[in-house]
Design a protein around this motif. Sequence first.
Motif, PDB file in Angstrom:
ATOM      1  N   GLY A  11       3.550   8.727   4.323  1.00 24.40           N
ATOM      2  CA  GLY A  11       4.960   9.095   4.166  1.00 24.40           C
ATOM      3  C   GLY A  11       5.613   8.420   2.985  1.00 24.40           C
ATOM      4  N   GLY A  12       4.940   8.416   1.844  1.00 20.10           N
ATOM      5  CA  GLY A  12       5.577   8.005   0.587  1.00 20.10           C
ATOM      6  C   GLY A  12       6.147   9.246  -0.084  1.00 20.10           C
ATOM      7  N   ALA A  13       6.517   9.087  -1.359  1.00 19.82           N
ATOM      8  CA  ALA A  13       7.097  10.215  -2.092  1.00 19.82           C
ATOM      9  C   ALA A  13       6.145  11.408  -2.088  1.00 19.82           C
ATOM     10  CB  ALA A  13       7.393   9.785  -3.529  1.00 19.82           C
ATOM     11  N   ILE A  14       4.846  11.142  -2.240  1.00 13.54           N
ATOM     12  CA  ILE A  14       3.894  12.250  -2.362  1.00 13.54           C
ATOM     13  C   ILE A  14       3.753  12.995  -1.036  1.00 13.54           C
ATOM     14  CG2 ILE A  14       1.483  12.850  -2.874  1.00 13.54           C
ATOM     15  CD1 ILE A  14       3.053  11.888  -5.340  1.00 13.54           C
ATOM     16  N   GLY A  15       3.512  12.252   0.045  1.00 19.00           N
ATOM     17  CA  GLY A  15       3.337  12.898   1.350  1.00 19.00           C
ATOM     18  C   GLY A  15       4.569  13.705   1.736  1.00 19.00           C
ATOM     19  N   ALA A  16       5.765  13.127   1.502  1.00 16.37           N
ATOM     20  CA  ALA A  16       7.000  13.828   1.872  1.00 16.37           C
ATOM     21  C   ALA A  16       7.109  15.146   1.104  1.00 16.37           C
ATOM     22  CB  ALA A  16       8.205  12.936   1.584  1.00 16.37           C
ATOM     23  N   LYS A 170       4.977   5.268  12.567  1.00 17.64           N
ATOM     24  CA  LYS A 170       4.202   4.296  13.364  1.00 17.64           C
ATOM     25  C   LYS A 170       2.944   4.935  13.958  1.00 17.64           C
ATOM     26  CE  LYS A 170       7.090   0.693  13.053  1.00 17.64           C
ATOM     27  NZ  LYS A 170       7.839   0.994  11.848  1.00 17.64           N
ATOM     28  N   ARG A 171       2.338   5.806  13.204  1.00 17.64           N
ATOM     29  CA  ARG A 171       1.060   6.415  13.603  1.00 17.64           C
ATOM     30  C   ARG A 171       0.047   6.163  12.488  1.00 17.64           C
ATOM     31  NH1 ARG A 171       3.832   6.917  17.293  1.00 17.64           N
ATOM     32  NH2 ARG A 171       4.152   8.612  18.760  1.00 17.64           N
ATOM     33  N   GLN A 172      -0.939   5.320  12.782  1.00 20.31           N
ATOM     34  CA  GLN A 172      -1.946   5.036  11.757  1.00 20.31           C
ATOM     35  C   GLN A 172      -3.213   5.853  12.025  1.00 20.31           C
ATOM     36  OE1 GLN A 172      -3.090   1.071   9.952  1.00 20.31           O
ATOM     37  NE2 GLN A 172      -4.747   1.326  11.439  1.00 20.31           N
ATOM     38  N   ALA A 214      -2.319  11.331   1.600  1.00 21.49           N
ATOM     39  CA  ALA A 214      -1.427  10.840   0.530  1.00 21.49           C
ATOM     40  C   ALA A 214      -1.149   9.383   0.869  1.00 21.49           C
ATOM     41  CB  ALA A 214      -0.148  11.668   0.489  1.00 21.49           C
ATOM     42  N   THR A 215      -2.225   8.585   0.861  1.00 17.30           N
ATOM     43  CA  THR A 215      -2.150   7.257   1.472  1.00 17.30           C
ATOM     44  C   THR A 215      -1.935   6.132   0.456  1.00 17.30           C
ATOM     45  OG1 THR A 215      -4.578   7.151   1.502  1.00 17.30           O
ATOM     46  CG2 THR A 215      -3.494   7.947   3.488  1.00 17.30           C
ATOM     47  N   GLY A 216      -1.600   6.470  -0.777  1.00 18.59           N
ATOM     48  CA  GLY A 216      -1.178   5.473  -1.766  1.00 18.59           C
ATOM     49  C   GLY A 216      -2.190   4.348  -1.933  1.00 18.59           C
ATOM     50  N   ASN A 217      -1.713   3.115  -1.747  1.00 17.13           N
ATOM     51  CA  ASN A 217      -2.581   1.955  -1.962  1.00 17.13           C
ATOM     52  C   ASN A 217      -3.701   1.852  -0.940  1.00 17.13           C
ATOM     53  OD1 ASN A 217      -0.925   1.143  -4.113  1.00 17.13           O
ATOM     54  ND2 ASN A 217       0.556   0.345  -2.632  1.00 17.13           N
ATOM     55  N   HIS A 218      -3.615   2.634   0.134  1.00 15.37           N
ATOM     56  CA  HIS A 218      -4.642   2.615   1.183  1.00 15.37           C
ATOM     57  C   HIS A 218      -5.777   3.607   0.894  1.00 15.37           C
ATOM     58  CE1 HIS A 218      -2.273   0.213   4.183  1.00 15.37           C
ATOM     59  NE2 HIS A 218      -1.307   0.619   3.377  1.00 15.37           N
ATOM     60  N   TRP A 268       7.100  -1.428 -23.412  1.00 15.00           N
ATOM     61  CA  TRP A 268       8.013  -1.546 -22.277  1.00 15.00           C
ATOM     62  C   TRP A 268       8.987  -0.383 -22.158  1.00 15.00           C
ATOM     63  CZ3 TRP A 268      12.702  -1.270 -24.470  1.00 15.00           C
ATOM     64  CH2 TRP A 268      13.013  -2.016 -25.622  1.00 15.00           C
ATOM     65  N   TYR A 269       9.595  -0.269 -20.953  1.00 16.91           N
ATOM     66  CA  TYR A 269      10.746   0.605 -20.725  1.00 16.91           C
ATOM     67  C   TYR A 269      11.904  -0.258 -20.258  1.00 16.91           C
ATOM     68  CZ  TYR A 269       9.205   0.344 -15.795  1.00 16.91           C
ATOM     69  OH  TYR A 269       8.794  -0.102 -14.558  1.00 16.91           O
ATOM     70  N   VAL A 270      13.099   0.228 -20.530  1.00 15.87           N
ATOM     71  CA  VAL A 270      14.313  -0.492 -20.134  1.00 15.87           C
ATOM     72  C   VAL A 270      15.332   0.526 -19.654  1.00 15.87           C
ATOM     73  CG1 VAL A 270      16.336  -1.635 -21.126  1.00 15.87           C
ATOM     74  CG2 VAL A 270      14.076  -2.565 -21.579  1.00 15.87           C
TER      75      VAL A 270
HETATM   76  C1  LIG Z   1       6.870  -2.072  -9.808  1.00 17.36           C
HETATM   77  C2  LIG Z   1       6.610  -0.593  -9.795  1.00 17.36           C
HETATM   78  C3  LIG Z   1       7.454   0.271 -10.482  1.00 17.36           C
HETATM   79  C4  LIG Z   1       7.209   1.641 -10.474  1.00 17.36           C
HETATM   80  N1  LIG Z   1       8.072   2.466 -11.162  1.00 17.36           N
HETATM   81  C5  LIG Z   1       7.859   3.816 -11.143  1.00 17.36           C
HETATM   82  C6  LIG Z   1       8.742   4.682 -11.831  1.00 17.36           C
HETATM   83  O1  LIG Z   1       9.693   4.244 -12.464  1.00 17.36           O
HETATM   84  N2  LIG Z   1       8.494   6.021 -11.804  1.00 17.36           N
HETATM   85  C7  LIG Z   1       7.435   6.544 -11.131  1.00 17.36           C
HETATM   86  O2  LIG Z   1       7.248   7.762 -11.150  1.00 17.36           O
HETATM   87  N3  LIG Z   1       6.581   5.727 -10.465  1.00 17.36           N
HETATM   88  C8  LIG Z   1       6.766   4.387 -10.455  1.00 17.36           C
HETATM   89  N4  LIG Z   1       5.905   3.554  -9.781  1.00 17.36           N
HETATM   90  C9  LIG Z   1       4.764   4.170  -9.084  1.00 17.36           C
HETATM   91  C10 LIG Z   1       5.187   4.719  -7.747  1.00 17.36           C
HETATM   92  O3  LIG Z   1       5.742   3.699  -6.983  1.00 17.36           O
HETATM   93  C11 LIG Z   1       3.989   5.310  -7.023  1.00 17.36           C
HETATM   94  O4  LIG Z   1       3.243   6.141  -7.888  1.00 17.36           O
HETATM   95  C12 LIG Z   1       4.417   6.164  -5.835  1.00 17.36           C
HETATM   96  O5  LIG Z   1       5.293   5.431  -5.021  1.00 17.36           O
HETATM   97  C13 LIG Z   1       3.216   6.613  -5.049  1.00 17.36           C
HETATM   98  O6  LIG Z   1       3.646   7.307  -3.912  1.00 17.36           O
HETATM   99  P1  LIG Z   1       2.604   7.651  -2.762  1.00 17.36           P
HETATM  100  O7  LIG Z   1       3.322   8.504  -1.786  1.00 17.36           O
HETATM  101  O8  LIG Z   1       1.367   8.151  -3.380  1.00 17.36           O
HETATM  102  O9  LIG Z   1       2.200   6.242  -2.147  1.00 17.36           O
HETATM  103  P2  LIG Z   1       2.984   5.249  -1.205  1.00 17.36           P
HETATM  104  O10 LIG Z   1       4.424   5.199  -1.505  1.00 17.36           O
HETATM  105  O11 LIG Z   1       2.250   3.955  -1.261  1.00 17.36           O
HETATM  106  O12 LIG Z   1       2.843   5.921   0.217  1.00 17.36           O
HETATM  107  C14 LIG Z   1       1.636   5.975   0.941  1.00 17.36           C
HETATM  108  C15 LIG Z   1       1.982   5.897   2.406  1.00 17.36           C
HETATM  109  O13 LIG Z   1       0.828   6.194   3.175  1.00 17.36           O
HETATM  110  C16 LIG Z   1       0.884   5.410   4.353  1.00 17.36           C
HETATM  111  N5  LIG Z   1      -0.462   5.331   4.893  1.00 17.36           N
HETATM  112  C17 LIG Z   1      -1.555   4.822   4.293  1.00 17.36           C
HETATM  113  N6  LIG Z   1      -2.633   4.934   5.089  1.00 17.36           N
HETATM  114  C18 LIG Z   1      -2.218   5.541   6.215  1.00 17.36           C
HETATM  115  C19 LIG Z   1      -2.878   5.929   7.414  1.00 17.36           C
HETATM  116  N7  LIG Z   1      -4.184   5.707   7.588  1.00 17.36           N
HETATM  117  N8  LIG Z   1      -2.159   6.519   8.382  1.00 17.36           N
HETATM  118  C20 LIG Z   1      -0.831   6.766   8.221  1.00 17.36           C
HETATM  119  N9  LIG Z   1      -0.159   6.406   7.097  1.00 17.36           N
HETATM  120  C21 LIG Z   1      -0.843   5.813   6.102  1.00 17.36           C
HETATM  121  C22 LIG Z   1       1.419   4.082   3.825  1.00 17.36           C
HETATM  122  O14 LIG Z   1       1.967   3.311   4.875  1.00 17.36           O
HETATM  123  C23 LIG Z   1       2.448   4.526   2.806  1.00 17.36           C
HETATM  124  O15 LIG Z   1       3.743   4.628   3.316  1.00 17.36           O
HETATM  125  C24 LIG Z   1       6.119   2.169  -9.761  1.00 17.36           C
HETATM  126  C25 LIG Z   1       5.269   1.302  -9.081  1.00 17.36           C
HETATM  127  C26 LIG Z   1       5.494  -0.061  -9.098  1.00 17.36           C
HETATM  128  C27 LIG Z   1       4.570  -0.966  -8.382  1.00 17.36           C
END
Ligand SMILES: Cc1cc2nc3c(=O)[nH]c(=O)nc-3n(C[C@H](O)[C@H](O)[C@H](O)COP(=O)(O)OP(=O)(O)OC[C@H]3O[C@@H](n4cnc5c(N)ncnc54)[C@H](O)[C@@H]3O)c2cc1C
Length: 828
Positions: A11-16, A170-172, A214-218, A268-270
Amino acid sequence: MKHVRGLVVGGGAIGASVAYHLAKAGWSDVVLLERDELTSGSTWHAAGLLPLFNMSYATSHIHDYSVKFYKTLEEETGLNAGFSVVGNLRMAQSQARMDEYQLYATTAESVGIPYEWLSADEIKQRWPLVRTEDLIGALYHPTDGYINPADVTMAMAKGARQRGVEIIRKRQVDSYEWTGDAWIVRGRIMVEKGGNLVASDETFEISAEHVVTATGNHAQRTAQLLGLKIPAIPVEHQFIVTEPDPALVEYRKTHGEHPVLRDADAKWYVREERGGWILGPYEKNAPARFEYGVPDSFRADLFPLDLERIEEEYMSFIHRIPSSEEVGLKDDFNGPICYTPDGNPLVGPAPGLTNMWLAEGFSFGITAAGGTGHYLAQMMAEGEAEIDMASLDPKRFGPWMTTEYAARKNEECYDHVYILHHPDEERPACRPLRTAPCYDRMKAAGAQFGCVNGWERPNYFAPDGFSDHDSRSFRRGGWWEYAKAEAEAIREGVGLIDASAFTKHRISGPGATAFLDWFTTNKLPKVGRINLTYALTETGTTRSEYTIVRLAEDDYYLVSAGAWAAYDEDFLYKAIMEKEPEFGRINEQDVTTQWGVFAVAGPKSRELLNALVCDAEPGTVLSNKRFPWLSMRNIELKMCPVMALRVAYTGELGWELHHPMEMQNYLLDRLMEVGEPLGLKLVGARAQNWLRQEKSYRAFGTELGRDATPLEAGLDRFVDLSKEFHGKAAMETIGVRFRCVTVLVDGPEDADPWGREALYVGDEKVGRLTSGGYSVAFGKSIGMGYVRPDLAVEGTNLKVRMQDRLWDAVVTEDSPYDPKNATIRIDG
Ligand SMILES: Cc1cc2nc3c(=O)[nH]c(=O)nc-3n(C[C@H](O)[C@H](O)[C@H](O)COP(=O)(O)OP(=O)(O)OC[C@H]3O[C@@H](n4cnc5c(N)ncnc54)[C@H](O)[C@@H]3O)c2cc1C
């Protein structure tokens, strides 16, 4: 057990966004599962910038969609996502940087993204706090800016709910099981304990026709659960927030907000933040994190600030905005930002799995979320997206990829965010890794290598002491003259190209013929013969191109583009799984690493091979009678058994010598020995790319992809409309929306097109180039691309935009060099 059509995990930006767009595409039962709270991953700490600037065509479309889509969300959901449309100013300290922007601008123009050029004086007049005396100018995007990442995610989540999506927090998810027609997804309910998030004993199960992760860092944990390698590993990224800057506060009393400022040369960006500044550097030595998974203790956490690491960028920020010198730091963020080895996210079908879709590895995930949801939902709901998503496909990294490779490449990618993105760039990390046996010999001969799907492949050959790195340019690089000499050698004498990186498959068995007949567009060749053929997507566009050799009645050898081994393998494998019950047993084997390939081409290529070939009648073995064009013969070149294919991607008399990889050096040595008196020249991929354009040979990944049919690509002669084949009806329904052409360009003295430039008639944009280069046969620039069908006529005058000017281009006949293929067919 609950059953849904679409299940989104994360449920990050991508999943939503994916959940929102699936519902928008008409899927009425979609569920999103999040292990914690929405936005609790990287999304919560993003800076929220939405840069439209991107050197990739597909990603530019994705970012463009997002920026337009986010502007509509408030009206739909009532939630304000905090979109500040302040624009985006990319400053240039050097002419090379301006060249980069000008090249980028051609992509922007092809996609329809507005931009303006500003001089240093104009920047100073509009934004006097910015020091400009060392700037050459800037590229300004008026329509983008920044957004609140959490708010835009919540707005997409609300829009999704309004369209019927169920979002459960709260569902993993802990496991995925494919039953043959659905995924059973199991997991545990997460609970809060003393500020930590822990898995409870309570479990859940849900079955889904399609799953999107769409599990981001996971992503590494997701990869383990799915039994895949996914090269999405985060790197540390920090930004700092300053206290209010009195000069900025004063300025804002009478002026609007500054655009997002980017000093790419300073890395850099500002942007403004409550009277102060946010500085986001892309510094050196940012380490990869979570290579083997995110520790349970890491929640919506941050790493400690490493100010020393960003000192250089900090100083250059003070230089650029002198008023910031006295301003203190208010806040800092150092969070994990996901990367992939080439910086593009991984979006599309997971390798080897049915109805499993990946949306992982986003480094610009806030910018990319809207467009990713839109195009991924198109792929899932309609079979294909309207743009070619191949450059984002998860299968562009093959099974050779390891965790160590991904981590080190991702660090390089972060470090390279603000380098000059030369189109002839080659990145050094983790190389050499995949090498053919002839690598050392090629290197000793001066090869400057490019990297294709991990393979080292000579781009061109240069004398000792030449630096490929220093020779790169947005115009003609220092390598240009070497590539030109190589192209001339093939047109006039004989050249040898190491093409071992080609993807090769063997398809055999009782069901092979019926399967390939259904799978590809062209008639199947007779035994011993070769055809060029296409496999289509569900929606009738080009999924893959194959040179298909019939070795025996039910035994075929398929050769396809080197960069796409896993991509082609997955498509074949899934199609065979589906069709085997109908057609009978089909054996499929990826034999890419078993067969080396040397392409010899040029008027003297027969003479070259005649000096080595062993046969009862060596004088005739390579004659047209015994070895006609588009046929295959097993020959012996001294002690090396060779499967020789009489084809030439350069459009000259020639053979591809497919040989056992372990005999490669033996064969190369013999060819070089007998080639010496003939002036045999080693030739690289750059010259080959130019030569094939003189023959209008379409290349996979440029002219050929999932956004055009073979008919639109002008390949009607390789499409047998008298038979049924996969994707035929859809291809016919599409019709011809645009058509592929070859153009000769009267361009600038010092540059050729790169294959991304917009094409015009008068002021009207009528198409774009997909390839470009130099033609030795015509002594001028050449290119291939797509235009409106009515303009795809020999002699049509077009204009091509290069270096911010329009240059004359004329549509040629197909195959402007040797249109009758006389040189290819020459007898001897
Ligand atoms: C300091 C910083 C600045 C940034 N600035 C920008 C910017 O200016 N512009 C830009 O475009 N990007 C920026 N980014 C990058 C951006 O934050 C990410 O690319 C984006 O948030 C990724 O979204 P996501 O949905 O892929 O991942 P996430 O937001 O990490 O979401 C993944 C979700 O999956 C859930 N999840 C994982 N595994 C499971 C599982 N097994 N079951 C259920 N849920 C699970 C996690 O809890 C999490 O909520 C920045 C990043 C950082 C670190």
